[in-house]
Design an enzyme around this catalytic site. Sequence first.
Site, PDB file in Angstrom:
ATOM      1  N   ASP A 202      36.885  43.343  41.104  1.00 45.97           N
ATOM      2  CA  ASP A 202      36.424  42.353  42.308  1.00 45.97           C
ATOM      3  C   ASP A 202      36.538  42.433  43.839  1.00 45.97           C
ATOM      4  OD1 ASP A 202      38.113  40.359  40.491  1.00 45.97           O
ATOM      5  OD2 ASP A 202      38.715  39.982  42.614  1.00 45.97           O
ATOM      6  N   ASP A 204      38.209  40.143  45.425  1.00 49.73           N
ATOM      7  CA  ASP A 204      38.104  38.760  45.738  1.00 49.73           C
ATOM      8  C   ASP A 204      37.731  37.926  46.694  1.00 49.73           C
ATOM      9  OD1 ASP A 204      40.937  37.092  44.129  1.00 49.73           O
ATOM     10  OD2 ASP A 204      41.908  37.339  46.290  1.00 49.73           O
TER      11      ASP A 204
HETATM   12  N1  LIG Z   1      40.154  38.787  41.903  1.00 46.84           N
HETATM   13  C1  LIG Z   1      41.714  38.646  41.186  1.00 46.84           C
HETATM   14  N2  LIG Z   1      42.603  37.780  41.148  1.00 46.84           N
HETATM   15  C2  LIG Z   1      43.246  37.425  40.298  1.00 46.84           C
HETATM   16  N3  LIG Z   1      43.779  38.155  39.382  1.00 46.84           N
HETATM   17  C3  LIG Z   1      42.135  38.500  39.478  1.00 46.84           C
HETATM   18  N4  LIG Z   1      41.779  39.291  38.244  1.00 46.84           N
HETATM   19  C4  LIG Z   1      41.075  40.133  38.263  1.00 46.84           C
HETATM   20  N5  LIG Z   1      40.232  40.280  39.267  1.00 46.84           N
HETATM   21  C5  LIG Z   1      41.206  39.186  40.411  1.00 46.84           C
END
Ligand SMILES: Nc1ncnc2[nH]cnc12
Length: 284
Positions: A202, A204
């Site tokens: 992703d 974030d």
């Molecule tokens: N955006 C994210 N923040 C923290 N841990 C994660 N693991 C996978 N995506 C993450």
Amino acid sequence: MIGGSGLAAGIDLDEAQEIPVSSPFGEPSGPVTTGRLNGVRFTFIARHGSGHVLPPSQVNYRANIDVLKRCGVTDVLALSAIGSLREAMAPGDFVAVDQFIDRTIGRDNSFFGPGMVAHVSLADPVCRRLAGMATSAARLAGASVHEAGCYIAIDGPQFSTRAESLMYREWGADVIGMTAMPEARLAREAELPYALLGMVTDYDCWRGVDATVEVSEVLEVMKANAELARQAVRALAANLPPRREPSPFDFALEHALVTAPGARDPELVARLDAVACRIFGETG
Ligand SMILES: Nc1ncnc2[nH]cnc12
Ligand SMILES: CSC[C@H]1O[C@H](OP(=O)(O)O)[C@H](O)[C@@H]1O
């Protein structure tokens, strides 16, 4: 191998055997599975336990590293789901992490302590040789791999606020996760060369006012990439050199122990029988 989110099922090892192993540092996340790939012995542990029961701050990182060392492991490759803080690191890409910023607190981050103090060097937390082999193997498997990236470790279990995410980018972090610390620190103390192959799941939440992370999205991307990760591990096994080359981190404790022999706590020294086996073990 340490398998993270979406990888609890492990890697398909030949002659796989599940072994319950105990540690003087408490309960590991579960039993280890040991087996062979291309004739090379691999040992696997699921970081969050079978069925993903442990949140990032409840994983007993010390016990996990201790049992791997106890099983005779020489090198640790960790696989993790990571969020991306950079446009160029897109979901589905792999990142061979080479640096860390540690924002975790309250996790047991050392095997050492009162009665046996050690200060290992952590300037280069990742073994370049192992990370290079993992990068080449992931590419052979068809993955798009970034050769370097700075991972910021947060406690979670919540994902970050947008203000935090934007700040982490300013700090120079490229990817984000909740588990590589203190895992990487402990591997170094246990004289185990460590590399982390992160799979971007992703972006974030820094990319816009409406951007968010949903765990369903993370797990869906992981599911789509788990097979690629397994193929990368198979390619790694197929391309290992005939003999393991030594790593400088095999000797991380060489100049790290500062407690005078007469002032050492014998109970703590006994608990270090695997972690510091080169120094305190029966053959050390
Ligand atoms: N955006 C994210 N923040 C923290 N841990 C994660 N693991 C996978 N995506 C993450
Ligand atoms: C399931 S999303 C958040 C979770 O995924 C990552 O775990 P791992 O590094 O074990 O793959 C992240 O660090 C969080 O723990």
